[in-house]
Design a protein around this motif. Sequence first.
Motif, PDB file in Angstrom:
ATOM      1  N   LEU A  70       0.480  -1.174   0.032  1.00  0.00           N
ATOM      2  CA  LEU A  70      -0.025   0.065   0.097  1.00  0.00           C
ATOM      3  C   LEU A  70       1.138   1.272  -0.063  1.00  0.00           C
ATOM      4  CD1 LEU A  70      -3.168   0.821   0.716  1.00  0.00           C
ATOM      5  CD2 LEU A  70      -2.511   1.452   2.303  1.00  0.00           C
ATOM      6  N   VAL A  71       0.945   1.929  -1.163  1.00  0.00           N
ATOM      7  CA  VAL A  71       1.624   3.192  -1.175  1.00  0.00           C
ATOM      8  C   VAL A  71       0.674   4.293  -1.079  1.00  0.00           C
ATOM      9  CG1 VAL A  71       3.349   2.010  -2.772  1.00  0.00           C
ATOM     10  CG2 VAL A  71       1.335   3.090  -3.523  1.00  0.00           C
ATOM     11  N   ALA A  72       2.022   5.516  -0.327  1.00  0.00           N
ATOM     12  CA  ALA A  72       1.084   7.014   0.286  1.00  0.00           C
ATOM     13  C   ALA A  72      -0.056   7.397  -1.346  1.00  0.00           C
ATOM     14  CB  ALA A  72       2.381   7.827   0.084  1.00  0.00           C
ATOM     15  N   ALA A  73       1.374   7.176  -2.785  1.00  0.00           N
ATOM     16  CA  ALA A  73       0.078   7.713  -4.030  1.00  0.00           C
ATOM     17  C   ALA A  73      -0.865   6.692  -3.825  1.00  0.00           C
ATOM     18  CB  ALA A  73       1.032   7.195  -5.064  1.00  0.00           C
ATOM     19  N   GLN A  74      -1.064   6.084  -3.823  1.00  0.00           N
ATOM     20  CA  GLN A  74      -1.993   4.854  -4.047  1.00  0.00           C
ATOM     21  C   GLN A  74      -3.525   5.529  -3.514  1.00  0.00           C
ATOM     22  OE1 GLN A  74      -2.681   1.009  -3.023  1.00  0.00           O
ATOM     23  NE2 GLN A  74      -3.650   0.299  -4.880  1.00  0.00           N
ATOM     24  N   LEU A  75      -2.914   6.286  -1.889  1.00  0.00           N
ATOM     25  CA  LEU A  75      -3.996   6.086  -0.427  1.00  0.00           C
ATOM     26  C   LEU A  75      -5.180   7.515  -1.222  1.00  0.00           C
ATOM     27  CD1 LEU A  75      -5.546   5.599   1.939  1.00  0.00           C
ATOM     28  CD2 LEU A  75      -3.390   6.795   3.130  1.00  0.00           C
ATOM     29  N   ARG A  76      -4.069   8.820  -1.120  1.00  0.00           N
ATOM     30  CA  ARG A  76      -4.381  10.091  -2.021  1.00  0.00           C
ATOM     31  C   ARG A  76      -5.225   9.606  -2.867  1.00  0.00           C
ATOM     32  NH1 ARG A  76       0.581  11.401  -2.375  1.00  0.00           N
ATOM     33  NH2 ARG A  76       0.992  12.568  -0.731  1.00  0.00           N
ATOM     34  N   GLY A 108       0.650  12.067   6.399  1.00  0.00           N
ATOM     35  CA  GLY A 108      -0.148  14.077   6.029  1.00  0.00           C
ATOM     36  C   GLY A 108      -0.956  13.653   6.153  1.00  0.00           C
ATOM     37  N   LEU A 109      -1.703  12.439   5.289  1.00  0.00           N
ATOM     38  CA  LEU A 109      -2.806  12.345   4.706  1.00  0.00           C
ATOM     39  C   LEU A 109      -4.066  12.097   5.766  1.00  0.00           C
ATOM     40  CD1 LEU A 109      -1.970   9.841   1.573  1.00  0.00           C
ATOM     41  CD2 LEU A 109      -2.453  12.494   1.662  1.00  0.00           C
ATOM     42  N   ILE A 110      -2.888  11.966   6.998  1.00  0.00           N
ATOM     43  CA  ILE A 110      -4.293  11.821   8.354  1.00  0.00           C
ATOM     44  C   ILE A 110      -5.675  13.047   8.319  1.00  0.00           C
ATOM     45  CG2 ILE A 110      -3.350  12.504  10.357  1.00  0.00           C
ATOM     46  CD1 ILE A 110      -5.386   9.198  10.015  1.00  0.00           C
ATOM     47  N   GLN A 111      -4.769  14.082   8.055  1.00  0.00           N
ATOM     48  CA  GLN A 111      -5.499  15.312   8.047  1.00  0.00           C
ATOM     49  C   GLN A 111      -6.812  15.480   7.289  1.00  0.00           C
ATOM     50  OE1 GLN A 111      -5.095  18.001  10.023  1.00  0.00           O
ATOM     51  NE2 GLN A 111      -2.654  17.975  10.751  1.00  0.00           N
ATOM     52  N   PRO A 112      -7.089  15.043   6.023  1.00  0.00           N
ATOM     53  CA  PRO A 112      -8.061  15.007   5.361  1.00  0.00           C
ATOM     54  C   PRO A 112      -8.765  14.199   5.738  1.00  0.00           C
ATOM     55  CG  PRO A 112      -5.971  14.045   3.945  1.00  0.00           C
ATOM     56  CD  PRO A 112      -5.663  14.884   5.034  1.00  0.00           C
ATOM     57  N   ILE A 113      -8.249  12.924   5.210  1.00  0.00           N
ATOM     58  CA  ILE A 113      -9.162  11.838   6.340  1.00  0.00           C
ATOM     59  C   ILE A 113      -9.836  12.061   7.711  1.00  0.00           C
ATOM     60  CG2 ILE A 113      -8.767   9.335   6.348  1.00  0.00           C
ATOM     61  CD1 ILE A 113      -6.466   8.769   4.497  1.00  0.00           C
ATOM     62  N   GLY A 114      -9.117  12.279   8.561  1.00  0.00           N
ATOM     63  CA  GLY A 114      -9.850  12.470   9.650  1.00  0.00           C
ATOM     64  C   GLY A 114     -10.609  13.683   9.791  1.00  0.00           C
ATOM     65  N   GLN A 164      -3.139  -1.033   8.673  1.00  0.00           N
ATOM     66  CA  GLN A 164      -2.471  -0.959   7.677  1.00  0.00           C
ATOM     67  C   GLN A 164      -2.589   0.511   6.365  1.00  0.00           C
ATOM     68  OE1 GLN A 164      -3.984  -4.560   4.953  1.00  0.00           O
ATOM     69  NE2 GLN A 164      -2.409  -4.390   3.926  1.00  0.00           N
ATOM     70  N   PHE A 165      -3.827   0.913   6.894  1.00  0.00           N
ATOM     71  CA  PHE A 165      -3.527   1.580   6.074  1.00  0.00           C
ATOM     72  C   PHE A 165      -3.770   3.725   6.626  1.00  0.00           C
ATOM     73  CE2 PHE A 165      -8.573   1.882   6.097  1.00  0.00           C
ATOM     74  CZ  PHE A 165      -8.292   2.458   6.675  1.00  0.00           C
ATOM     75  N   ILE A 166      -3.945   3.987   8.494  1.00  0.00           N
ATOM     76  CA  ILE A 166      -3.897   4.701   8.917  1.00  0.00           C
ATOM     77  C   ILE A 166      -2.089   4.940   9.466  1.00  0.00           C
ATOM     78  CG2 ILE A 166      -4.118   5.813  11.044  1.00  0.00           C
ATOM     79  CD1 ILE A 166      -6.407   5.586   9.577  1.00  0.00           C
ATOM     80  N   PRO A 167      -0.898   4.297   9.462  1.00  0.00           N
ATOM     81  CA  PRO A 167       0.451   4.349   9.620  1.00  0.00           C
ATOM     82  C   PRO A 167       0.457   5.302   8.368  1.00  0.00           C
ATOM     83  CG  PRO A 167      -0.450   2.798  10.694  1.00  0.00           C
ATOM     84  CD  PRO A 167      -1.216   2.726   9.974  1.00  0.00           C
ATOM     85  N   VAL A 168      -0.223   4.747   6.922  1.00  0.00           N
ATOM     86  CA  VAL A 168       0.821   5.104   6.177  1.00  0.00           C
ATOM     87  C   VAL A 168       0.163   7.075   6.079  1.00  0.00           C
ATOM     88  CG1 VAL A 168       0.649   5.462   3.560  1.00  0.00           C
ATOM     89  CG2 VAL A 168       1.200   3.543   4.562  1.00  0.00           C
ATOM     90  N   ALA A 217     -18.447   8.781  19.062  1.00  0.00           N
ATOM     91  CA  ALA A 217     -17.113   9.157  19.676  1.00  0.00           C
ATOM     92  C   ALA A 217     -16.278   9.165  18.257  1.00  0.00           C
ATOM     93  CB  ALA A 217     -16.581   7.756  20.375  1.00  0.00           C
ATOM     94  N   VAL A 218     -15.395   9.510  17.559  1.00  0.00           N
ATOM     95  CA  VAL A 218     -14.029  10.161  16.500  1.00  0.00           C
ATOM     96  C   VAL A 218     -12.837   9.712  17.456  1.00  0.00           C
ATOM     97  CG1 VAL A 218     -13.533  10.615  14.764  1.00  0.00           C
ATOM     98  CG2 VAL A 218     -15.905  11.333  15.300  1.00  0.00           C
ATOM     99  N   ASN A 219     -11.596   8.521  16.600  1.00  0.00           N
ATOM    100  CA  ASN A 219     -10.635   8.866  16.720  1.00  0.00           C
ATOM    101  C   ASN A 219     -10.575  10.005  16.895  1.00  0.00           C
ATOM    102  OD1 ASN A 219     -10.239   5.901  18.519  1.00  0.00           O
ATOM    103  ND2 ASN A 219     -11.162   5.568  16.760  1.00  0.00           N
ATOM    104  N   LEU A 220      -9.462  10.311  17.277  1.00  0.00           N
ATOM    105  CA  LEU A 220      -8.407  11.594  17.252  1.00  0.00           C
ATOM    106  C   LEU A 220      -6.546  11.512  17.044  1.00  0.00           C
ATOM    107  CD1 LEU A 220      -8.602  14.214  15.967  1.00  0.00           C
ATOM    108  CD2 LEU A 220      -8.621  15.335  18.090  1.00  0.00           C
ATOM    109  N   SER A 221      -6.586  11.323  15.789  1.00  0.00           N
ATOM    110  CA  SER A 221      -4.835  10.730  16.130  1.00  0.00           C
ATOM    111  C   SER A 221      -4.638  11.711  15.960  1.00  0.00           C
ATOM    112  CB  SER A 221      -4.424  10.553  14.318  1.00  0.00           C
ATOM    113  OG  SER A 221      -3.003  11.121  13.673  1.00  0.00           O
TER     114      SER A 221
END
Length: 202
Positions: free
Chosen positions: A1-7, A60-66, A51-55, A91-95
Amino acid sequence: LVAAQLRLRIGRGEFHLVYQPQLDLGSGRIVGAEALLRWNHPEHGPISPAQFIPVAEETGLIQPIGEWVIDAACRQIRQWLDLGLSKVRVAVNLSARQFSASLPKRIVTIIARQAIPHDSLELEITETAFLNESAATLDQLQALHATGVKLALDDFGTGYASLAYLRRLPFDTLKVDRSFVHEMLESQEAEAIVRSVVTLAS
């Protein structure tokens, strides 16, 4: 799983939330829910958040996803209210990587857009992440709490948080780490810890 694909997948409707109910053990009544993020990839099928949350956090993609997660949870709260259901806190998890000076304003804007009560949203931060955060982060959490948003300390008992930390930031909910809950029927020490935390929180 690469960051580009996640983006590329953000905004394509592949992410969704599932809701885990929170029960009052005395009455059996549902008093809340926890929003859990899931990713259903069109080629690879369901991909575990492990798998994808650490990526997402590393890139920095956790910002738009979060932010999408918070918005989706607030939209669901609005839908439940429109259906005439009793107010349920979600309840929502906050990174820890989501914290920034603009975080309180962005969350308050989402709440206002969905026209939901501030206290129907609860933000969860793990004890370990909380202990590693700066004074600026604590100020952001204080600002959010002052608006009526609820705060929960997750995995309590694993990061050795002191009572001084709990006094500095008034958490509304303490979530005992699952390792203690799983062992409390077999271990007197685990049972004593759980009982102590329940007493502390009540």
